[in-house]
Design a protein around this motif. Structure first.
Motif, PDB file in Angstrom:
ATOM      1  N   LEU A   4      37.470  36.009  46.759  1.00 39.44           N
ATOM      2  CA  LEU A   4      36.158  35.602  47.267  1.00 39.44           C
ATOM      3  C   LEU A   4      36.145  34.096  47.525  1.00 39.44           C
ATOM      4  CD1 LEU A   4      33.991  37.609  44.722  1.00 39.44           C
ATOM      5  CD2 LEU A   4      34.216  38.103  47.168  1.00 39.44           C
TER       6      LEU A   4
ATOM      7  N   LEU B  21      49.542  42.304  40.429  1.00 40.39           N
ATOM      8  CA  LEU B  21      49.420  41.260  39.399  1.00 40.39           C
ATOM      9  C   LEU B  21      49.490  41.852  37.990  1.00 40.39           C
ATOM     10  CD1 LEU B  21      46.509  39.178  40.960  1.00 40.39           C
ATOM     11  CD2 LEU B  21      48.954  38.653  40.986  1.00 40.39           C
TER      12      LEU B  21
ATOM     13  N   SER C 180      32.413  29.649  45.302  1.00 39.35           N
ATOM     14  CA  SER C 180      30.963  29.519  45.394  1.00 39.35           C
ATOM     15  C   SER C 180      30.509  28.142  44.982  1.00 39.35           C
ATOM     16  CB  SER C 180      30.302  30.547  44.489  1.00 39.35           C
ATOM     17  OG  SER C 180      30.502  31.828  44.993  1.00 39.35           O
ATOM     18  N   ARG C 181      29.317  27.822  45.397  1.00 40.19           N
ATOM     19  CA  ARG C 181      28.704  26.558  45.031  1.00 40.19           C
ATOM     20  C   ARG C 181      28.121  26.703  43.622  1.00 40.19           C
ATOM     21  NH1 ARG C 181      23.731  24.753  46.153  1.00 40.19           N
ATOM     22  NH2 ARG C 181      23.274  26.573  47.421  1.00 40.19           N
TER      23      ARG C 181
ATOM     24  N   THR D 166      40.056  37.060  42.894  1.00 33.71           N
ATOM     25  CA  THR D 166      39.205  38.059  43.560  1.00 33.71           C
ATOM     26  C   THR D 166      39.303  37.965  45.073  1.00 33.71           C
ATOM     27  OG1 THR D 166      37.341  36.529  43.615  1.00 33.71           O
ATOM     28  CG2 THR D 166      37.476  38.037  41.717  1.00 33.71           C
TER      29      THR D 166
ATOM     30  N   ALA E 266      30.183  40.650  40.748  1.00 36.95           N
ATOM     31  CA  ALA E 266      31.473  41.235  40.373  1.00 36.95           C
ATOM     32  C   ALA E 266      32.036  42.018  41.544  1.00 36.95           C
ATOM     33  CB  ALA E 266      31.310  42.116  39.134  1.00 36.95           C
ATOM     34  N   ALA E 267      32.840  41.349  42.340  1.00 38.52           N
ATOM     35  CA  ALA E 267      33.437  41.991  43.513  1.00 38.52           C
ATOM     36  C   ALA E 267      34.833  41.439  43.709  1.00 38.52           C
ATOM     37  CB  ALA E 267      32.578  41.704  44.743  1.00 38.52           C
ATOM     38  N   ILE E 268      35.674  42.213  44.339  1.00 37.95           N
ATOM     39  CA  ILE E 268      37.045  41.785  44.602  1.00 37.95           C
ATOM     40  C   ILE E 268      37.333  42.104  46.058  1.00 37.95           C
ATOM     41  CG2 ILE E 268      39.477  42.148  44.008  1.00 37.95           C
ATOM     42  CD1 ILE E 268      38.372  43.255  41.258  1.00 37.95           C
ATOM     43  N   ILE E 269      37.753  41.106  46.812  1.00 37.75           N
ATOM     44  CA  ILE E 269      38.131  41.415  48.191  1.00 37.75           C
ATOM     45  C   ILE E 269      39.626  41.234  48.433  1.00 37.75           C
ATOM     46  CG2 ILE E 269      35.841  40.987  49.183  1.00 37.75           C
ATOM     47  CD1 ILE E 269      36.880  38.272  50.148  1.00 37.75           C
ATOM     48  N   ALA E 270      40.294  40.604  47.484  1.00 36.33           N
ATOM     49  CA  ALA E 270      41.738  40.423  47.633  1.00 36.33           C
ATOM     50  C   ALA E 270      42.403  41.794  47.595  1.00 36.33           C
ATOM     51  CB  ALA E 270      42.259  39.549  46.509  1.00 36.33           C
TER      52      ALA E 270
ATOM     53  N   ILE F  55      28.543  27.480  30.862  1.00 38.16           N
ATOM     54  CA  ILE F  55      29.110  27.888  32.148  1.00 38.16           C
ATOM     55  C   ILE F  55      28.068  27.678  33.243  1.00 38.16           C
ATOM     56  CG2 ILE F  55      30.869  29.436  31.224  1.00 38.16           C
ATOM     57  CD1 ILE F  55      29.104  31.777  31.772  1.00 38.16           C
ATOM     58  N   PRO F  56      28.535  27.270  34.415  1.00 41.35           N
ATOM     59  CA  PRO F  56      27.579  26.926  35.478  1.00 41.35           C
ATOM     60  C   PRO F  56      26.982  28.161  36.137  1.00 41.35           C
ATOM     61  CG  PRO F  56      29.822  26.730  36.282  1.00 41.35           C
ATOM     62  CD  PRO F  56      29.930  27.086  34.825  1.00 41.35           C
ATOM     63  N   GLN F  57      25.826  27.969  36.719  1.00 41.59           N
ATOM     64  CA  GLN F  57      25.258  29.021  37.565  1.00 41.59           C
ATOM     65  C   GLN F  57      25.879  28.876  38.946  1.00 41.59           C
ATOM     66  OE1 GLN F  57      21.042  28.767  38.265  1.00 41.59           O
ATOM     67  NE2 GLN F  57      21.153  30.381  39.822  1.00 41.59           N
ATOM     68  N   MET F  58      26.222  29.976  39.565  1.00 42.46           N
ATOM     69  CA  MET F  58      26.862  29.910  40.871  1.00 42.46           C
ATOM     70  C   MET F  58      26.071  30.701  41.886  1.00 42.46           C
ATOM     71  SD  MET F  58      30.763  30.432  39.785  1.00 42.46           S
ATOM     72  CE  MET F  58      31.872  29.067  39.965  1.00 42.46           C
ATOM     73  N   VAL F  59      26.142  30.284  43.128  1.00 41.02           N
ATOM     74  CA  VAL F  59      25.554  31.085  44.209  1.00 41.02           C
ATOM     75  C   VAL F  59      26.655  31.459  45.179  1.00 41.02           C
ATOM     76  CG1 VAL F  59      23.190  30.245  44.104  1.00 41.02           C
ATOM     77  CG2 VAL F  59      24.893  28.945  45.381  1.00 41.02           C
ATOM     78  N   GLY F  60      26.411  32.461  45.971  1.00 37.31           N
ATOM     79  CA  GLY F  60      27.447  32.941  46.875  1.00 37.31           C
ATOM     80  C   GLY F  60      27.961  34.263  46.362  1.00 37.31           C
ATOM     81  N   LEU F  61      29.164  34.592  46.711  1.00 37.96           N
ATOM     82  CA  LEU F  61      29.695  35.903  46.332  1.00 37.96           C
ATOM     83  C   LEU F  61      30.370  35.921  44.968  1.00 37.96           C
ATOM     84  CD1 LEU F  61      31.202  37.545  49.538  1.00 37.96           C
ATOM     85  CD2 LEU F  61      29.394  38.437  48.065  1.00 37.96           C
ATOM     86  N   GLN F  62      30.901  34.789  44.556  1.00 40.30           N
ATOM     87  CA  GLN F  62      31.675  34.789  43.304  1.00 40.30           C
ATOM     88  C   GLN F  62      30.899  35.283  42.081  1.00 40.30           C
ATOM     89  OE1 GLN F  62      33.766  31.010  42.932  1.00 40.30           O
ATOM     90  NE2 GLN F  62      35.690  32.109  43.241  1.00 40.30           N
ATOM     91  N   PRO F  63      29.603  34.948  41.968  1.00 38.07           N
ATOM     92  CA  PRO F  63      28.893  35.450  40.777  1.00 38.07           C
ATOM     93  C   PRO F  63      28.636  36.952  40.803  1.00 38.07           C
ATOM     94  CG  PRO F  63      27.420  34.209  42.193  1.00 38.07           C
ATOM     95  CD  PRO F  63      28.793  33.990  42.729  1.00 38.07           C
TER      96      PRO F  63
END
Ligand code: SF4
Ligand code: SF4
Lengths: 414, 299
Positions: A407, B228, A410-411, A405, B218-222, B208-216
């Motif tokens: 991004l 691909l 994340s932590r 992605t 659904a977004a794509i910046i690449a 599965i772990p809970q995540m904080v930040g942007l990864q959780p």
């Protein structure tokens, strides 16, 4: 007549042999095959009905409800975002007491956008007043459409029915379906006539769905809706008995299998019931005392029947294909409530969420659910609920997708 | 006993129809059968799958994709070279392939017949679904030739083929049926215990772990990541630039809908075959007719 039919064409056949008068359509994947099939039959004259393609699901449901009040037998169908778009009208239709059948082909609600199965769509309609029946296989889709009209049009009920089938796994899978003969269906399902049809006649005027500003009026009608829905449990039972006499297939609101001596019971709805059954069989072959309960009727909620079959078990694993953020699974609390006043009740009641977007349910999941129930029973401590069934290989693929992605990593919250 | 068949082919080749013919033939034979196509958008030329489950009466209590098939049906040999279709095939599984008799050797027992050539002769086009279905029905000992023929008629009628074309498909199916042996008899087919139903229990579940930040979210910046998605796998025809004719006018570069033509600093065009899906728009637009069409697989 036995035929290989997809879930979708089975739904269309259900409408055809119910001799519907009016089909309200708006295509959406994975439901489109139903309306395509019906429109081609109407076009060829194989089904004498009026077919109308609408500009949206909202108008489609409005027309379906209104047509039903005129005394026409109405069939409509939708899925996912389409169902939710028309949700407002579903409350109206139920309030109008318009006895129609709506087939929903379950598909996840975005975002992210997906076409595969999840039950968030049909469960969002659970409080609308619709009677809700869930199908395990293609035959049940057809049977429940027939039963749907039978219950809906009963003079003690007069409520719309939603019949649910799983998108893709059922909608596009072909299985053998026994299509009943017309005469048999006519015997089971006599012509529908509305006691006071909305015909626009000066000689027989009628207004449905008036406005009120008085709470006592509103309360009265809402309560009547509730009572009619509860009444439909009895009507369903009687109808199912008659159905068995004519078509030799049994249907129950709650279907218990291998539960007589079961310490552990898996509760499930819809098409994944087949996977659970296969899993239960193979766990039994390994000597585990397991059984299953399939919930075929979601509304009205068959709490007494459920309490009866579940109370004997030591542990119940409730498997659901929906996720209400901030709550968990949607049906689980209803099961807990059903058991609350039972003299005897399971020591453990665990909530599992899986099959979201069509993820698999096989032996790994069955064994995991059983293990969690056993651990809880032994230690008296349970996990935070619900537990998401997620395979390690899927997690590896997910991590790979995340890495693409762009991004920042994340932590993880521990 | 149960048998699970996974069919591999490419969009437009009739993978779904082949699956339907097999299961309808089994249904007519009195078996319990189920079929389903791959989920998701099917594109012409893209790798596609379909699935058939057959039993002699026991309920088929499985849903979804077949991960551990007893048999594979490969509608063309390009599915072998382009992607590995063998994943999950049981060790005693059978590979049924549309290929010349000198088919590539696999680690699995196989049955090969050149359905494409037969189809070109009988149907005047490389339309292999009825023939491939016939190979499976015969090789696995699933049905009689009568049930197969009837199934071909029913399914080809369903997709709206003209009667004489339907009969020619029946002819093709009968020829293919008679040309291969029965390798595994249905009654002796691998009979998995229910524990081994559709997946191996070795697969583990994870929390599965809970995540904080942007990864959780659904977004794509690449950017540039559509590359691909190897759309080159869809290609049925391949464009080739004849550089002796090319004037570097870059018309092909402008028109390629998938931006898979790159330019050198001197504007020489290069086609990126990982992503070229073979639409041949470049060839149509090239004012110098410098781009020719090469068949990737017989289609
Ligand atoms: S065939 Fe030509 S236009 Fe089409 S994708 Fe390939 S390079 Fe682009
Ligand atoms: S369009 Fe033809 S001539 Fe122009 S750059 Fe492309 S290949 Fe060369």
């Amino acid at each position: 007549m036995k035929k290989m039919l997809t879930g979708n064409s089975s739904a269309a056949w259900g409408a055809r042999i119910s001799d519907v008068d009016y089909v309200c359509a708006y295509p959406i994947t994975p439901q489109t095959e139903i309306v395509e099939t019906l429109s081609s039959w109407v076009n060829k004259g194989a089904l004498k009905a009026r077919f109308v393609n609408f500009e949206s699901e909202h108008s489609m449901f409005a027309a379906a409800g209104a047509a039903s009040l005129t005394g026409a037998r109405v069939f409509t169908c939708s899925s996912s975002q389409g169902l939710i778009y028309g949700l407002e009208m579903l409350y109206s239709i139920a309030g109008w007491r318009a006895p129609l059948v709506l087939v929903n082909v379950s598909r996840g609600l975005g975002m992210p956008m997906i076409l595969q199965v999840e039950h968030g769509d049909v469960l969002a309609t659970r409080d609308s007043g619709f009677i809700q029946l869930h199908a395990e296989n293609c035959q049940e889709v057809l049977d429940l459409v027939l039963l749907g009209y039978k219950i809906a049009e009963d003079s003690n009920v007069m409520l719309p029915v939603v019949v649910n089938m799983d998108g893709f796994v059922l909608s596009f899978a072909r299985q053998t379906v026994d299509i009943p003969q017309r005469e048999a269906v006519e015997k089971f399902l006599p012509r529908y006539s509305h006691p006071r049809p909305l015909l626009g006649l000066e000689s027989a005027p009628v207004t449905y769905g008036p406005t009120t500003s008085d709470g006592f009026v509103y309360s009265f009608y809402k309560y009547q809706l509730h009572k009619a829905s509860l009444e439909s449990r009895k009507v369903f039972q009687t109808a199912a008995q008659e159905f068995f006499k004519i078509f030799s297939r049994r249907h129950h609101a709650v279907e218990a299998e291998m539960t007589e001596d079961a310490d552990y019971i898996f509760l499930v709805t819809n098409s994944y019931s087949s996977n659970v059954r296969a899993g239960v069989r193979s766990l039994r072959a390994k000597g585990e005392k397991v059984g299953m309960v399939k919930l075929k009727m979601l509304r009205p909620f068959p709490r007494e029947e459920l309490a009866e079959v579940l109370s004997q078990a030591k542990a119940v694993a409730v498997f659901e294909q929906n996720l209400a953020p901030g709550r968990g699974a949607i049906i689980y609390p209803e099961i807990a409530e059903a058991l609350y006043h039972s003299q005897e009740r399971p020591d453990v009641l665990l909530s599992f969420i899986g099959g979201l977007g069509g993820t698999p349910l096989g032996m790994p999941e069955m064994e995991y659910m059983l293990k969690k129930c056993k651990e809880f029973l032994k230690t008296g401590h349970g996990p935070e609920q619900p537990l998401l069934l997620y395979r390690s290989e899927d997690w590896e693929s997910m991590k790979h997708s995340l890495s693409k992605t762009g991004l920042p990593v994340s932590r993880e919250v521990s | 006993m149960k048998i699970r068949i996974r069919l591999h082919g490419r969009g437009g080749q009739g993978v779904k129809t082949a699956g339907r013919i097999i299961s309808t033939a089994c249904f007519l034979e009195g078996h319990c059968a189920e079929d389903s196509p791959m989920y998701g958008p099917e594109r012409r030329g893209a790798p596609v799958l379909s699935f058939v489950r057959v039993s002699d009466g026991e309920p088929l209590e499985e849903r979804g994709y077949i991960e551990h098939p007893d048999a594979l049906v490969l509608l063309d040999s390009s599915s072998v070279s382009r992607s590995s279709p063998f994943y999950g095939l049981r060790t005693d599984g059978l590979v049924i392939i549309n290929a010349p008799l000198l088919a590539p050797k696999f680690a699995f027992p196989s049955v090969a017949f050149d359905v494409s050539s037969a189809a070109l002769r009988v149907l005047k086009k490389d339309s292999v679904s009825a023939g491939a279905a016939a190979l499976a029905c015969k090789a696995l000992g699933l049905t009689s030739i009568e049930s197969l023929s009837e199934a071909v008629r029913m399914e080809m009628n369903e997709i709206g083929l003209r009667p004489e074309l339907i009969e020619r498909n029946v002819e093709l199916a009968r020829e293919c049926f008679s040309s291969v042996p029965t390798v595994k008899s249905f009654v002796h087919a691998h009979d998995p215990s229910p524990t081994d139903s559709n997946d191996e229990s070795s697969e583990k579940l994870v929390e599965i772990p809970q995540m904080v930040g942007l990864q959780p979210i659904a977004a794509i910046i690449a950017t540039g990541n559509s590359r691909l998605n190897e759309t080159g796998l869809w290609r049925l025809t391949t464009p080739r630039i004849d550089y002796s004719k090319c004037t570097k006018c870059i018309v092909c570069f402008v028109y390629c809908p998938d931006s898979c033509i790159t330019l050198e600093p001197d504007l020489t065009p290069h086609i990126q075959y990982e992503n070229c899906k073979g639409c041949m728009i470049c060839a149509t637009e090239c004012p110098l007719h410098a781009i020719s069409e090469e068949r990737a697989v017989p289609a």
